[in-house]
Every structure is written in structure tokens, then in C-alpha cells.
Design a protein around this motif. Sequence first.
Motif, PDB file in Angstrom:
ATOM      1  N   ARG A 108       0.837  -1.205   0.000  1.00 34.80           N
ATOM      2  CA  ARG A 108       0.000   0.000   0.000  1.00 34.80           C
ATOM      3  C   ARG A 108       0.873   1.256   0.000  1.00 34.80           C
ATOM      4  NH1 ARG A 108      -3.450  -3.183   3.283  1.00 34.80           N
ATOM      5  NH2 ARG A 108      -2.640  -2.315   5.223  1.00 34.80           N
ATOM      6  N   THR A 109       1.933   1.230   0.797  1.00 31.44           N
ATOM      7  CA  THR A 109       2.831   2.387   0.873  1.00 31.44           C
ATOM      8  C   THR A 109       3.505   2.641  -0.475  1.00 31.44           C
ATOM      9  OG1 THR A 109       3.228   1.941   3.219  1.00 31.44           O
ATOM     10  CG2 THR A 109       4.824   3.358   2.092  1.00 31.44           C
ATOM     11  N   LEU A 110       4.006   1.592  -1.105  1.00 29.81           N
ATOM     12  CA  LEU A 110       4.665   1.760  -2.405  1.00 29.81           C
ATOM     13  C   LEU A 110       3.691   2.157  -3.510  1.00 29.81           C
ATOM     14  CD1 LEU A 110       7.267  -1.142  -2.350  1.00 29.81           C
ATOM     15  CD2 LEU A 110       7.739   1.327  -2.407  1.00 29.81           C
ATOM     16  N   GLN A 111       2.449   1.679  -3.431  1.00 32.29           N
ATOM     17  CA  GLN A 111       1.466   2.089  -4.428  1.00 32.29           C
ATOM     18  C   GLN A 111       1.118   3.569  -4.288  1.00 32.29           C
ATOM     19  OE1 GLN A 111      -1.454  -1.265  -5.877  1.00 32.29           O
ATOM     20  NE2 GLN A 111      -1.478  -1.185  -3.646  1.00 32.29           N
ATOM     21  N   ALA A 112       1.156   4.071  -3.075  1.00 32.86           N
ATOM     22  CA  ALA A 112       0.881   5.492  -2.845  1.00 32.86           C
ATOM     23  C   ALA A 112       2.071   6.354  -3.253  1.00 32.86           C
ATOM     24  CB  ALA A 112       0.544   5.731  -1.380  1.00 32.86           C
ATOM     25  N   ASP A 113       3.293   5.830  -3.064  1.00 31.01           N
ATOM     26  CA  ASP A 113       4.509   6.570  -3.396  1.00 31.01           C
ATOM     27  C   ASP A 113       5.610   5.586  -3.755  1.00 31.01           C
ATOM     28  OD1 ASP A 113       6.704   8.224  -3.678  1.00 31.01           O
ATOM     29  OD2 ASP A 113       6.704   8.925  -1.595  1.00 31.01           O
ATOM     30  N   GLY A 114       5.772   5.334  -5.030  1.00 26.70           N
ATOM     31  CA  GLY A 114       6.783   4.389  -5.505  1.00 26.70           C
ATOM     32  C   GLY A 114       8.209   4.837  -5.251  1.00 26.70           C
ATOM     33  N   ARG A 115       8.386   6.093  -4.885  1.00 26.55           N
ATOM     34  CA  ARG A 115       9.726   6.617  -4.589  1.00 26.55           C
ATOM     35  C   ARG A 115      10.019   6.650  -3.090  1.00 26.55           C
ATOM     36  NH1 ARG A 115      11.030  11.671  -8.392  1.00 26.55           N
ATOM     37  NH2 ARG A 115      13.063  11.244  -7.494  1.00 26.55           N
ATOM     38  N   ALA A 116       9.134   6.099  -2.291  1.00 22.57           N
ATOM     39  CA  ALA A 116       9.356   6.072  -0.839  1.00 22.57           C
ATOM     40  C   ALA A 116      10.648   5.305  -0.556  1.00 22.57           C
ATOM     41  CB  ALA A 116       8.180   5.404  -0.137  1.00 22.57           C
ATOM     42  N   THR A 117      11.446   5.829   0.351  1.00 22.32           N
ATOM     43  CA  THR A 117      12.704   5.168   0.713  1.00 22.32           C
ATOM     44  C   THR A 117      12.418   4.024   1.674  1.00 22.32           C
ATOM     45  OG1 THR A 117      13.112   6.568   2.637  1.00 22.32           O
ATOM     46  CG2 THR A 117      13.937   7.368   0.493  1.00 22.32           C
ATOM     47  N   TYR A 118      13.393   3.139   1.820  1.00 15.91           N
ATOM     48  CA  TYR A 118      13.244   2.040   2.765  1.00 15.91           C
ATOM     49  C   TYR A 118      13.124   2.577   4.190  1.00 15.91           C
ATOM     50  CZ  TYR A 118      14.372  -0.891  -1.194  1.00 15.91           C
ATOM     51  OH  TYR A 118      14.345  -1.504  -2.419  1.00 15.91           O
ATOM     52  N   ASP A 119      13.788   3.677   4.488  1.00 12.64           N
ATOM     53  CA  ASP A 119      13.661   4.313   5.805  1.00 12.64           C
ATOM     54  C   ASP A 119      12.231   4.793   6.035  1.00 12.64           C
ATOM     55  OD1 ASP A 119      16.326   3.962   6.524  1.00 12.64           O
ATOM     56  OD2 ASP A 119      16.959   5.877   5.660  1.00 12.64           O
ATOM     57  N   GLN A 120      11.627   5.426   5.019  1.00 14.96           N
ATOM     58  CA  GLN A 120      10.260   5.913   5.152  1.00 14.96           C
ATOM     59  C   GLN A 120       9.272   4.759   5.315  1.00 14.96           C
ATOM     60  OE1 GLN A 120      10.356   8.108   1.460  1.00 14.96           O
ATOM     61  NE2 GLN A 120      10.395  10.082   2.531  1.00 14.96           N
ATOM     62  N   ILE A 121       9.455   3.725   4.529  1.00 15.70           N
ATOM     63  CA  ILE A 121       8.562   2.567   4.627  1.00 15.70           C
ATOM     64  C   ILE A 121       8.734   1.893   5.984  1.00 15.70           C
ATOM     65  CG2 ILE A 121       7.974   0.313   3.640  1.00 15.70           C
ATOM     66  CD1 ILE A 121       9.051   1.427   0.936  1.00 15.70           C
ATOM     67  N   ALA A 122       9.978   1.767   6.436  1.00 13.23           N
ATOM     68  CA  ALA A 122      10.259   1.132   7.725  1.00 13.23           C
ATOM     69  C   ALA A 122       9.524   1.848   8.856  1.00 13.23           C
ATOM     70  CB  ALA A 122      11.767   1.129   7.979  1.00 13.23           C
ATOM     71  N   GLU A 123       9.514   3.174   8.782  1.00 15.96           N
ATOM     72  CA  GLU A 123       8.812   3.953   9.801  1.00 15.96           C
ATOM     73  C   GLU A 123       7.305   3.651   9.771  1.00 15.96           C
ATOM     74  OE1 GLU A 123       8.187   8.653  10.469  1.00 15.96           O
ATOM     75  OE2 GLU A 123      10.272   7.999  10.193  1.00 15.96           O
ATOM     76  N   GLN A 124       6.748   3.480   8.576  1.00 17.68           N
ATOM     77  CA  GLN A 124       5.309   3.195   8.420  1.00 17.68           C
ATOM     78  C   GLN A 124       4.931   1.819   8.953  1.00 17.68           C
ATOM     79  OE1 GLN A 124       2.614   4.668   6.335  1.00 17.68           O
ATOM     80  NE2 GLN A 124       3.693   6.613   6.496  1.00 17.68           N
ATOM     81  N   VAL A 125       5.826   0.826   8.746  1.00 20.86           N
ATOM     82  CA  VAL A 125       5.466  -0.564   9.066  1.00 20.86           C
ATOM     83  C   VAL A 125       6.130  -1.083  10.340  1.00 20.86           C
ATOM     84  CG1 VAL A 125       5.015  -1.079   6.635  1.00 20.86           C
ATOM     85  CG2 VAL A 125       7.268  -1.599   7.593  1.00 20.86           C
TER      86      VAL A 125
END
Length: 157
Positions: free
Chosen positions: A13-30
Amino acid sequence: MEALDKIDRLILRTLQADGRATYDQIAEQVSLSPSAVLRRVKRLEEHKIIDRYVALVKPEAVGLGLTAYLNVRLEKHTETHKRNPMDLFRASVQTWPEVVECAALTGDMDYLLRVVVADMAHYSRFIMDTLLKHPSVEDCKTSFVLDRVKATTAVPV
């Protein structure tokens, strides 16, 4: 691959919303480490759950102001020495830049095309010079987009 868990789905879901999200940003979300997110994303890519990454371009911003949906019916009969009409059509669709999506359908019509063009003159040229001249095409019906009520590339994971 085993079934997707809650974290995989949140990553998707995070990548579909923003395919340029960094692994750090995704890590914070999940609530995982960036390295754990990287491993999960690589696994999702390897199993073709993540197909590819793209930039989404607004058609109007590049001079493509008219979108149409075309229902296309192909001829059903073919001589034995000719290729199947559906095979010919499928191959041709791949070469037509105006067609941005093509789906095979059940029902009266065989295919639904989403066509993006500059204007009505461009649309007319595509229909008259390309689509209707294709030997497999028997009939087509067009609906023009007046307003996009909802437009997303995200699937509900």
C-alpha cells in the motif's frame, strides 16, 4: 511464495501510494528496520507481486486531452491459412501508441481499448487510418471520457 502477511500488504500500500518512498520511510510506516523492509521488497519483486515501478504522467499535461474507451468486435471466421484474427489484433495493439490499455472481454464485444489522443482530429485519424483498416476488426463503439471520477493504479491489498 507464502501468503502475504499484514506487513507485506502495508508495504505494498505504501509503495502504491509513493513508488519513490525510501526504505527508511517505509520502515517507519510498518515498524520494521530498513534492512527488513529491503528484504521484503526484494522478495515481493522476485515473486512478481511487484511488477515494476513507473512514473504516472497526466495526459493533459503532455497535450493528450481526449480519452476514449472503445469496444472492439473482431471477425469470427478465418481461412485456415491465415493467422487467428485475435492473434493479429493482439500483435497490432502492441504497436499503437494511442492505445494505453487493452483488455479481452466476455460478451458481445471482444476487446476494450483505452485510447489517449490529443484531440478529436487525432482520434478520427486513429479510427479511420488504423483501427478500422485492421483486417480483424469488424466493429467498434466509442465512449468519450467527460470527467474522471476516480482514477487509481493501486489495487486493494
